[in-house]
Scaffold this active site. Sequence first.
Site, PDB file in Angstrom:
ATOM      1  N   PHE A 159       0.807  -1.229   0.000  1.00  0.00           N
ATOM      2  CA  PHE A 159       0.000   0.000   0.000  1.00  0.00           C
ATOM      3  C   PHE A 159       0.836   1.274   0.000  1.00  0.00           C
ATOM      4  CE2 PHE A 159       0.964  -0.123   4.542  1.00  0.00           C
ATOM      5  CZ  PHE A 159       1.146   1.220   4.819  1.00  0.00           C
ATOM      6  N   LYS A 183      -1.369  -7.438  -9.238  1.00  0.00           N
ATOM      7  CA  LYS A 183      -2.308  -7.491  -8.106  1.00  0.00           C
ATOM      8  C   LYS A 183      -1.930  -6.344  -7.174  1.00  0.00           C
ATOM      9  CE  LYS A 183      -3.053  -8.453  -4.313  1.00  0.00           C
ATOM     10  NZ  LYS A 183      -3.483  -7.429  -3.317  1.00  0.00           N
ATOM     11  N   GLU A 186      -4.966  -3.824  -2.019  1.00  0.00           N
ATOM     12  CA  GLU A 186      -6.414  -3.607  -1.931  1.00  0.00           C
ATOM     13  C   GLU A 186      -6.738  -2.340  -1.130  1.00  0.00           C
ATOM     14  OE1 GLU A 186      -4.593  -5.707  -0.387  1.00  0.00           O
ATOM     15  OE2 GLU A 186      -5.314  -6.173   1.629  1.00  0.00           O
ATOM     16  N   SER A 236       5.366  -6.935   3.166  1.00  0.00           N
ATOM     17  CA  SER A 236       5.909  -7.286   4.482  1.00  0.00           C
ATOM     18  C   SER A 236       6.732  -8.579   4.418  1.00  0.00           C
ATOM     19  CB  SER A 236       4.757  -7.472   5.476  1.00  0.00           C
ATOM     20  OG  SER A 236       3.960  -8.564   5.061  1.00  0.00           O
ATOM     21  N   CYS A 291       9.539   1.726   3.289  1.00  0.00           N
ATOM     22  CA  CYS A 291      10.418   0.603   3.633  1.00  0.00           C
ATOM     23  C   CYS A 291      11.838   1.096   3.850  1.00  0.00           C
ATOM     24  CB  CYS A 291      10.391  -0.451   2.543  1.00  0.00           C
ATOM     25  SG  CYS A 291      11.172   0.108   1.036  1.00  0.00           S
ATOM     26  N   GLU A 391       9.317  -3.934  12.936  1.00  0.00           N
ATOM     27  CA  GLU A 391       9.180  -2.787  12.028  1.00  0.00           C
ATOM     28  C   GLU A 391       7.912  -2.046  12.461  1.00  0.00           C
ATOM     29  OE1 GLU A 391       8.048  -3.674   7.949  1.00  0.00           O
ATOM     30  OE2 GLU A 391       9.222  -1.987   7.218  1.00  0.00           O
TER      31      GLU A 391
HETATM   32  P1  NAD Z   1       1.598  -6.635   3.017  1.00  0.00           P
HETATM   33  O1  NAD Z   1       2.618  -7.693   3.031  1.00  0.00           O
HETATM   34  O2  NAD Z   1       0.530  -6.667   4.051  1.00  0.00           O
HETATM   35  O3  NAD Z   1       0.836  -6.636   1.598  1.00  0.00           O
HETATM   36  C1  NAD Z   1       1.553  -6.719   0.396  1.00  0.00           C
HETATM   37  C2  NAD Z   1       0.684  -7.431  -0.643  1.00  0.00           C
HETATM   38  O4  NAD Z   1       0.421  -8.771  -0.205  1.00  0.00           O
HETATM   39  C3  NAD Z   1      -0.665  -6.769  -0.859  1.00  0.00           C
HETATM   40  O5  NAD Z   1      -0.954  -6.762  -2.226  1.00  0.00           O
HETATM   41  C4  NAD Z   1      -1.622  -7.653  -0.067  1.00  0.00           C
HETATM   42  O6  NAD Z   1      -2.911  -7.694  -0.633  1.00  0.00           O
HETATM   43  C5  NAD Z   1      -0.979  -9.010  -0.145  1.00  0.00           C
HETATM   44  N1  NAD Z   1      -1.263  -9.821   1.051  1.00  0.00           N
HETATM   45  C6  NAD Z   1      -1.588  -9.382   2.299  1.00  0.00           C
HETATM   46  N2  NAD Z   1      -1.745 -10.419   3.142  1.00  0.00           N
HETATM   47  C7  NAD Z   1      -1.510 -11.551   2.428  1.00  0.00           C
HETATM   48  C8  NAD Z   1      -1.501 -12.929   2.746  1.00  0.00           C
HETATM   49  N3  NAD Z   1      -1.770 -13.370   3.975  1.00  0.00           N
HETATM   50  N4  NAD Z   1      -1.207 -13.800   1.771  1.00  0.00           N
HETATM   51  C9  NAD Z   1      -0.912 -13.392   0.516  1.00  0.00           C
HETATM   52  N5  NAD Z   1      -0.918 -12.074   0.164  1.00  0.00           N
HETATM   53  C10 NAD Z   1      -1.206 -11.168   1.103  1.00  0.00           C
HETATM   54  O7  NAD Z   1       2.388  -5.251   3.030  1.00  0.00           O
HETATM   55  P2  NAD Z   1       1.804  -3.774   3.160  1.00  0.00           P
HETATM   56  O8  NAD Z   1       1.302  -3.577   4.549  1.00  0.00           O
HETATM   57  O9  NAD Z   1       0.900  -3.470   2.031  1.00  0.00           O
HETATM   58  O10 NAD Z   1       3.141  -2.911   2.934  1.00  0.00           O
HETATM   59  C11 NAD Z   1       4.017  -2.573   3.984  1.00  0.00           C
HETATM   60  C12 NAD Z   1       5.206  -3.508   4.048  1.00  0.00           C
HETATM   61  O11 NAD Z   1       5.866  -3.538   2.789  1.00  0.00           O
HETATM   62  C13 NAD Z   1       6.266  -3.066   5.043  1.00  0.00           C
HETATM   63  O12 NAD Z   1       6.758  -4.195   5.718  1.00  0.00           O
HETATM   64  C14 NAD Z   1       7.352  -2.449   4.165  1.00  0.00           C
HETATM   65  O13 NAD Z   1       8.646  -2.465   4.729  1.00  0.00           O
HETATM   66  C15 NAD Z   1       7.261  -3.337   2.978  1.00  0.00           C
HETATM   67  N6  NAD Z   1       7.832  -2.682   1.799  1.00  0.00           N
HETATM   68  C16 NAD Z   1       9.044  -3.127   1.370  1.00  0.00           C
HETATM   69  C17 NAD Z   1       9.652  -2.507   0.287  1.00  0.00           C
HETATM   70  C18 NAD Z   1      10.991  -2.962  -0.194  1.00  0.00           C
HETATM   71  O14 NAD Z   1      11.360  -2.601  -1.300  1.00  0.00           O
HETATM   72  N7  NAD Z   1      11.737  -3.738   0.568  1.00  0.00           N
HETATM   73  C19 NAD Z   1       9.016  -1.437  -0.355  1.00  0.00           C
HETATM   74  C20 NAD Z   1       7.756  -1.030   0.126  1.00  0.00           C
HETATM   75  C21 NAD Z   1       7.185  -1.669   1.198  1.00  0.00           C
END
Ligand code: NAD
Length: 506
Positions: A159, A183, A186, A236, A291, A391
Amino acid sequence: MNKFDQANPTVATVKLLIDGAFVESTTNDWRPVVNPATQAVLARVPFATHAEVDAAVAAAAEAFKTWRKTPIGTRARIFLKYQQLIREHMGELAALLTAEQGKTLPDAEGDVFRGLEVVEHAAAIGNLQLGELANNVANGVDTYTLLQPLGVCAGITPFNFPAMIPLWMFPMAIATGNTFVLKPSEQDPMVTMRLVELALEAGIPKGVLNVVHGGEDVVNALCDHPTIKAISFVGSTRVGTHVYQRATLAGKRAQCMMGAKNHAVVLPDANKEQTLNALAGAAFGAAGQRCMAASTAVLVGEASRWIPDLVAKARTLKVNAGTEAGTDVGPLISCAARDRVEALIAAGVEQGATLELDGRKPSVPGFDDGNFVGPTIFSGVQPGMRIYDEEIFGPVLVILAADSLDDAIALVNANPNGNGTAVFTQSGAAARRFQEDIDVGQVGINVPIPVPVPLFSFTGSRASKLGDLGPYGKQVIQFYTQTKTVTQRWFDDETLSAGVNTTIHL
Ligand code: NAD
């Protein structure tokens, strides 16, 4: 708190993109897209059915048959047009992004801009997807490589950068000749969808780019789908680890960029004013939801005396809706995210850290329902405390002390994450030692958020990344292509046959 009615026909729906058409999902499972500063429901996003995921993948597979052979100049010109369209729509895209994500309008433009840079890079694909040739590897024999597209690739995005991170993925995948199923998050899919509309306007043919929405089920379906060859994930650590394991078990390439705990190491010889400005900007910008946020400061020796000045700077930051002029810190993405950050702040107090600045429950006139947490600073933080080990992903800076540069390096290297780090110093020798000995993938020297431009690649390491090749830049050409080596010999009339040769020589 917003009230959301699954079937409310007055709220606009976010569409799927399948085979060049924006279509309404047939699902019964809808989630609200919520403005985090007001709780207004902006749209309903579908959690797509399995049949819809299959249809998107089938469209991408069909389109691959012709797209893979499309001339490189044709592909490049689409991205030349696309970068122009993104520039022309910058204001509109930023406004949409701020409405659903919360970050300030200038920061939203930055989000779009950092993605635009990748689109510009994709327009240079003619210079990037080049093979190699070795002449006369044996008598009359040459060997050369083709970098061929893989097929259908998929991307799953978080997000926090709903413009930049989708743009890390589909432009380079498509420019290298693949087709794509995206994808988006959401929680804020609307700006991503506007970027997708502009991509079609730029000339991406039907079926080459497809979009499905959803959560765990849709992501699992993409990981398992036998037609998909590669998955790019950003999000994440928990979800990324699951995606990596599931996708690679199904035989796919996977690259997962994940969570972080980025340390900024401050030496006492650093330029104090510049360093404190950089720290405050990198810790609290985007409400800490980056991140690469500098969420952890390690103050070495006498630099510990700078805490009151850092707190004073943080106090001056303006917490408000991202739409309001002069805002420094916008809301967190959701009520749940705000509750989690507040709970972690409480845990920090409970576990004995010193709360130098408490940003909980700030007053934001006109936006009483927003998910706001103001800049928060803890000192006296130790490994083992939840505010260090987790984090936080909010505007919370935790400060640790170190006696020497060596102690600071040891502390950073003992943390499992390896996304980004920075050192602040005026000593070239100290900076060089830091760069050599630090076990983190992206290093800033007096640069707090060292995200590389697309001439390079994003290079987080250790627990922040799974898979060896990074998104965008040079590495992603390797990720999205299969190297084929061709060894060729041509016989002319004068060539004499040496008879059957059963040795390994050419
Ligand atoms: P998230 O992991 O909750 O969601 C990421 C994606 O995975 C979304 O599209 C979501 O719909 C999907 N998802 C969520 N739960 C899932 C599940 N149980 N099974 C399969 N798919 C699932 O992450 P977020 O909260 O949207 O973003 C924040 C996180 O992203 C932080 O940890 C941040 O550090 C990380 N991030 C990392 C980078 C990088 O380049 N290393 C860049 C941006 C964000």
